[in-house]
Enzyme design. Structure first.
Site, PDB file in Angstrom:
ATOM      1  N   HIS A 164      12.523  10.450  -1.893  1.00  0.00           N
ATOM      2  CA  HIS A 164      12.222   9.659  -3.343  1.00  0.00           C
ATOM      3  C   HIS A 164      11.323  10.422  -4.132  1.00  0.00           C
ATOM      4  CE1 HIS A 164      11.619   6.193  -5.931  1.00  0.00           C
ATOM      5  NE2 HIS A 164      10.338   6.462  -6.080  1.00  0.00           N
ATOM      6  N   TYR A 198       6.083  -4.967 -10.950  1.00  0.00           N
ATOM      7  CA  TYR A 198       7.124  -5.569  -9.959  1.00  0.00           C
ATOM      8  C   TYR A 198       6.889  -7.290 -10.058  1.00  0.00           C
ATOM      9  CZ  TYR A 198       6.972  -1.456  -7.398  1.00  0.00           C
ATOM     10  OH  TYR A 198       7.178   0.001  -6.913  1.00  0.00           O
ATOM     11  N   ASP A 204      12.427   6.328 -10.453  1.00  0.00           N
ATOM     12  CA  ASP A 204      11.602   5.077 -10.224  1.00  0.00           C
ATOM     13  C   ASP A 204      11.759   3.663 -11.148  1.00  0.00           C
ATOM     14  OD1 ASP A 204      10.134   4.198  -7.677  1.00  0.00           O
ATOM     15  OD2 ASP A 204       9.046   3.405  -9.020  1.00  0.00           O
TER      16      ASP A 204
END
Length: 608
Positions: free
Chosen positions: A574, A516, A382
């Site tokens: 994921h 982010y 990730d």
């Protein structure tokens, strides 16, 4: 003893195809530190139904490993001696001969070889046997290195532990003071750390089997009564001594027959495939390093060998790698699993710019400096995957090998801003736009961390219909519509949930969400790497059911990652480390062994 040799030895013991000596050492020397490693296991007092047994004790040579006398016999034949000659000299005069004295710890291995060589020459003269001109008994110890682990027995040990049984190894062995003593010191580390509660060694205790006192020592260490113990051995006299104390015994001549008998006594299906071992957060060495810039990193550091740094993603912690750590340690690597910046017990400054890829690449380089690591293998998932690829582009001199799980390496471009692309067509990346405004996502998610963890960490098949990473802003929040009493996913335990929530309460979510909030800055930083290719060995692991970081996103990597290997887990979403730990372990270990120059392709053990 070179790191290369030690890594190979621990790898092979971990993968059940290795040659090994009869030794056991319960601790690991890790860069001058002694780090004990412990498996997670069930400590439930509820045993299998209808069984009054609480512990199973295994002999090593002849049960956990193939019989050592076979290896000795084969060695003798290989140098031109009669098949029974060396074995005959070994047992002559027992229990007061030099071999038994060595196993009681009265002689070391070096002392034994000196005495034994004289005994062999005397025996050869009496029996008319011609010894090779270069004969020496030091090489006989190499025969022990040809022993093979019995995978079915190791699997049974793991299954029993997972059903609440205590396990121990009870072995006649010796103190190895030869020049290659690191061989025997390293070879049993993974076995002793991850499979057995106790090792009872004759050379440490001063008595060898079948002396009853060594069986009493096993009972004392395991804190059980004789009638609560099962003992497996391939030598009848050892079993007779144990049985005389009231211990249940199983003679091991045929492994399948012995396992069937063990199954009958314990009422546990010891033939079932054991679950992968995972470490427990309270049973691993926790370390801290402060970089020259003042960033504190918390990390778990285990094993010896080439360093492998594991970098987790959102919203994980070092704990993401709980089932990878035993497998990689067992394969002969030093594993360093970080709490990334903003997570857990690592630094979590509030400033957004502290979480840009440029700043965090610098932090990673300084972290490696703090640990005196000129290079390392970096593996990331990730956001951790994004970081390791970026670090490899900008700090290629510090990266020996690099791997991404789900996250592909994206070649730098200076024409199209990824943030602007997401704004034009958010799709499944809408949640990243929701995360942009500081404080908004924090307020929603921190209000119910248990719900956040339960909702986020799920198999695709278990996804709550109300949850989606698309249309988050339109719905008014990531968890809008998800019930507060959402059930726990099958990939998490209550203990996992508790630990993740504890980690998040420690750090808060501001730092991890700030990752982010640097998408534009990261894009501009990578302009410096325009046109660069990665030449170090690399691995890309894709997961067929990952809707956000789909396998298709990695299809253009080959021109830019010259030495790329690929792994794929079709039926994983994921969270590969949680969903398919055994499959991921195999991919990672196979690749690591290959790129570090180990040509062996061992069988991955079910218990790891």
């Amino acid at each position: 003893m070179t790191t290369r040799i030690l890594r190979t030895i621990v790898t092979r013991i971990s993968y059940l195809r290795l040659g090994v000596s009869k030794y056991s050492v319960i601790t690991q020397l890790n860069g001058g530190r002694i780090c004990a490693s412990f498996p997670e296991r069930s400590f439930s007092t509820e045993m299998a139904k209808n069984s009054n047994k609480k512990a199973v004790v295994f002999d090593l040579g002849g049960v956990v490993f193939e019989p050592p006398q076979n290896a000795i016999r084969q060695y003798g034949v290989s140098i031109g001696l009669p098949g029974s000659f060396l074995e005959g000299v070994l047992i002559r005069g027992m229990p007061d001969n030099t071999f038994c004295k060595m196993e009681r710890g009265e002689l070391t291995a070096r002392q034994f070889t000196e005495h034994f060589e004289k005994e062999c020459r005397e025996a050869a003269k009496k029996e008319g046997v011609t010894l090779p001109p270069d004969f020496n008994t030091r090489t006989m110890f190499d025969a022990f290195m040809d022993l093979k682990l019995v995978p079915e027995i190791i699997n049974a040990v793991a299954v029993l532990r997972q059903h609440g049984f205590k396990t121990a190894a009870l072995t006649n062995n010796y103190i190895d003071d030869r020049e290659q003593n690191a061989l025997s010191a390293g070879v049993m580390t993974a076995l002793s750390s991850f499979h057995f509660d106790h090792f009872i060694e004759s050379c440490r205790f001063g008595q060898r089997k079948p002396h009853e006192s060594i069986f009493k020592e096993a009972l004392r260490k395991l804190e059980i009564k004789a009638e609560e113990m099962i003992f497996l051995d391939d030598i009848g006299s050892n079993l007779k001594a144990a049985k005389g104390l009231g211990i249940s015994t199983i003679l091991v001549k045929d492994k399948n027959a012995a396992l069937k008998e063990l199954q009958e006594i314990t009422n546990v299906d010891v033939f079932q495939e054991a679950k992968p071992i995972k470490v427990h957060p309270d049973k691993v060495p926790h370390s801290y390093a402060v970089t020259r810039s003042g960033v504190k990193f918390h990390y778990v550091d285990m094993g010896t060998g080439p360093p492998v740094i594991l970098c987790h993603g959102f919203p994980e912690s070092w704990y993401e790698w709980k089932t990878q750590i035993p497998a990689l340690v067992g394969a002969g690597f030093r594993v360093i699993a970080l709490d990334m910046k903003g997570y857990g017990q690592s630094s979590n400054p509030p400033e957004i710019e502290e979480y840009s890829q440029e700043r965090m690449c610098k932090d990673m380089a300084e972290f490696m400096d703090a640990l005196c690591l000129p290079q390392a293998t970096l593996i990331g998932h990730d956001w951790g995957g994004a970081l390791v690829w970026t670090f490899a582009m900008h700090y290629a001199d510090r990266v020996s090998h690099v791997a991404g799980i789900c996250t592909p390496m994206m070649p730098p471009n200076n024409k199209s801003s990824p943030l602007e692309r997401i704004k034009k067509d958010p799709g499944v990346f809408d949640y990243q736009l929701y995360f942009q405004e500081p404080g908004v996502a924090e307020a929603e998610l921190e209000a119910n961390l248990e719900k956040f963890v339960k909702t986020f960490f799920r198999r695709p098949q278990e996804r709550d219909p109300a949850f989606s990473v698309a249309d988050v802003r339109k719905r008014g929040g990531l968890l809008v519509g998800v019930k507060d009493d959402i059930t726990l996913s099958s990939i998490l335990t209550e203990e996992d949930l508790e630990y993740y929530v504890k980690q998040m309460k420690t750090s808060g979510l501001r730092g991890m969400l700030n990752w982010y909030r640097n998408i534009e800055q990261n894009w501009k930083y990578n302009h410096r790497a325009m046109g660069r290719k990665l030449y170090m060995p690399a691995l890309m692991v894709t997961c067929g059911l990952d809707r956000v970081l789909s396998p298709a996103m990695s299809k253009a990597m080959e021109p830019w990652v010259v030495n790329l290997s690929r792994g794929h887990i079709e039926d994983s979403g994921h969270w590969a480390a949680l969903e398919k730990p055994r499959e991921l372990n195999k991919i990672l270990v196979d690749w690591l062994l290959k790129v570090h120059g180990d040509s062996t392709r061992p069988i991955i053990p079910s218990s790891l």
